[in-house]
Design a protein around this motif. Structure first.
Motif, short mmCIF file in Angstrom:
data_model
loop_
_atom_site.label_atom_id
_atom_site.label_comp_id
_atom_site.label_asym_id
_atom_site.label_seq_id
_atom_site.Cartn_x
_atom_site.Cartn_y
_atom_site.Cartn_z
N ASN A 1 -6.30 -12.71 -4.31
CA ASN A 1 -7.01 -12.19 -3.14
C ASN A 1 -7.30 -10.71 -3.38
OD1 ASN A 1 -8.05 -11.70 -0.58
ND2 ASN A 1 -6.01 -11.43 0.33
N GLY B 1 -8.47 -7.06 -3.17
CA GLY B 1 -8.74 -6.17 -2.06
C GLY B 1 -10.04 -5.42 -2.26
N LYS C 1 -13.08 -5.57 -5.14
CA LYS C 1 -14.29 -6.30 -4.76
C LYS C 1 -15.39 -5.38 -4.26
CE LYS C 1 -12.65 -9.22 -1.76
NZ LYS C 1 -12.57 -10.37 -0.84
N LEU D 1 -13.73 -1.77 4.54
CA LEU D 1 -12.53 -2.21 5.25
C LEU D 1 -12.36 -1.37 6.51
CD1 LEU D 1 -9.76 -3.69 5.50
CD2 LEU D 1 -8.80 -1.85 4.09
N GLU E 1 -14.32 -11.08 6.76
CA GLU E 1 -12.93 -11.52 6.81
C GLU E 1 -12.22 -10.77 7.94
OE1 GLU E 1 -10.95 -11.17 3.06
OE2 GLU E 1 -12.69 -11.89 1.93
N GLN F 1 -8.55 -10.48 10.01
CA GLN F 1 -7.13 -10.83 9.91
C GLN F 1 -6.30 -9.94 10.82
OE1 GLN F 1 -5.63 -10.49 5.93
NE2 GLN F 1 -3.62 -11.34 6.43
N ARG G 1 -13.12 -7.01 6.93
CA ARG G 1 -13.61 -6.71 5.59
C ARG G 1 -15.05 -7.20 5.47
NH1 ARG G 1 -8.25 -7.96 4.79
NH2 ARG G 1 -7.06 -6.49 3.52
N GLN H 1 -1.16 -15.01 -1.41
CA GLN H 1 -2.50 -14.48 -1.14
C GLN H 1 -2.44 -13.08 -0.54
OE1 GLN H 1 -5.94 -15.96 -1.77
NE2 GLN H 1 -4.40 -16.50 -3.30
N SER H 2 -1.40 -12.34 -0.93
CA SER H 2 -1.34 -10.93 -0.54
C SER H 2 -2.48 -10.18 -1.22
CB SER H 2 0.01 -10.32 -0.97
OG SER H 2 1.07 -10.98 -0.35
N GLU H 3 -2.97 -9.16 -0.57
CA GLU H 3 -4.10 -8.42 -1.11
C GLU H 3 -3.72 -7.75 -2.43
OE1 GLU H 3 -6.19 -4.40 0.23
OE2 GLU H 3 -6.71 -6.08 1.56
N ASN I 1 -4.60 -5.00 -4.93
CA ASN I 1 -5.36 -3.75 -4.99
C ASN I 1 -4.69 -2.79 -5.96
OD1 ASN I 1 -3.09 -2.91 -3.53
ND2 ASN I 1 -4.14 -3.25 -1.58
N SER J 1 -1.00 -2.74 -5.88
CA SER J 1 -0.41 -3.88 -6.58
C SER J 1 -0.24 -3.58 -8.06
CB SER J 1 -1.29 -5.12 -6.39
OG SER J 1 -1.52 -5.38 -5.03
#
Length: 316
Positions: free
Chosen positions: A43, A45, A49, A53, A81, A83, A94, A186-188, A190, A193
């Motif tokens: 997934n 972030g 992508k 945000l 998106e 959330q 997003r 499915q943690s973002e 980015n 990470s």
């Protein structure tokens, strides 16, 4: 005065005997991670992508994600998106990359503010264009590759061939399962990470090097111990340090997960997983795999004398 030891010095627990369970289990998890990575994927972030945000907080204390999604998609900027996160009333939007450069991205923010600012407080707005996101992908990938390469070079020169290969396998195992954590949850994924993965590489290396240093030392001191007993003695004599390090690190990271807030929670959750998986790997993956790498195969003698000698040396 005797120092506190959370793991008794004379313990002779047979960790290596579990290799017939732990090694196939780890191999299965690695294969599953690769398959899920190819099918489900990460997934990514906004860092990777690109897009816009927006994080908002409902002034009334309650956010209607369904209504927000319907309204945001009605703005005409493509699929959005939506959330909910954090405390009650927190919601993130997003928007995908818009054609037209920075001006088009700025228009997204302006339209969103005009639509939602009456009922929501804007907490964070972040816009990343396609060029910047592409550069971040390349930089992040290059950083991980260089870090892994440096670790492999260090291990190759630090240890004998079998020990170096075992440490490299353990480190790669930890990296893959950490990526699997992102795929499953499915943690973002980015730039934060990437920092978490690099931190886990260092932690994994540290845990493995401690055990393997003791293994190499015992190989020189006890020439006739079988490789299984040698590895068990290595793990047992370093377990007090391993348990203390893992416990204190786990508690510190757990505090960040519980009280660190949304900004750092994602990083802390990955690190929490990394502490567990790196400790498991050092004991149940990197060490047992040395048996199959042909570390040493000699007639077996009892390792009890070696363990008692080690305990006597460590006792103040």
């Amino acid at each position: 005065m005797r120092l506190l030891r959370i793991y008794p010095d004379d313990t002779r627990f047979g960790f290596v005997r579990f290799r017939r369970i732990t090694l196939p289990l780890s191999a299965l998890l690695v294969v599953m991670t690769v398959v899920l990575g190819m099918t489900v994927g990460l997934n990514f972030g906004i860092d990777f992508k690109g897009g816009t945000l927006i994080e908002m907080q409902a002034k009334s204390g309650k956010a209607d994600a369904g209504a927000i999604r319907q309204t945001a998609e009605g703005l005409g900027f493509g699929g959005v998106e939506v959330q909910e996160f954090g405390t009650q009333g927190g919601v993130s939007l997003r928007f995908p990359i818009q054609e037209g450069g920075e001006g088009a991205q700025s228009n997204v923010v302006q339209q969103a503010r005009a639509t939602f600012e009456a009922d929501y407080e804007f907490r964070r707005v972040e816009t990343v264009g396609p060029r910047v996101s592409g550069e971040l992908v390349r930089s992040g990938t290059l950083g991980i590759v260089l870090a892994i390469g440096a670790v492999m070079a260090y291990l190759w020169f630090r240890f004998e061939l079998q020990l170096a290969i075992g440490a490299i396998i353990g480190t790669i195992h930890d990296i893959i399962l950490t990526v699997g954590f992102f795929v499953v949850t499915q943690s973002e994924f980015n730039m934060t990470s990437i920092a978490a993965i690099l931190t886990i590489v260092g932690y994994s290396l540290n845990e493995t090097v401690v055990v393997f240093d003791r293994t190499r030392e015992l190989m020189r001191r006890y020439k006739s111990i079988s490789v299984e007993e040698l590895l068990d003695v290595s793990v047992n004599t370093t377990m007090s340090r391993t348990a203390m390090t893992a416990t204190t690190t786990f508690l510190a990271v757990l505090a960040l997960v519980l009280f660190g807030g949304e900004a750092i929670r994602g990083f802390a959750e990955v690190m929490l997983f990394g502490v567990v998986i790196c400790t498991y790997s050092a004991v149940f993956v990197s060490s047992p795999i040395l048996i199959y790498l042909g570390l040493r195969s000699r007639p077996a003698e009892s390792a009890q004398a070696a363990t008692r000698a080690d305990a006597a040396e460590q006792t103040p």
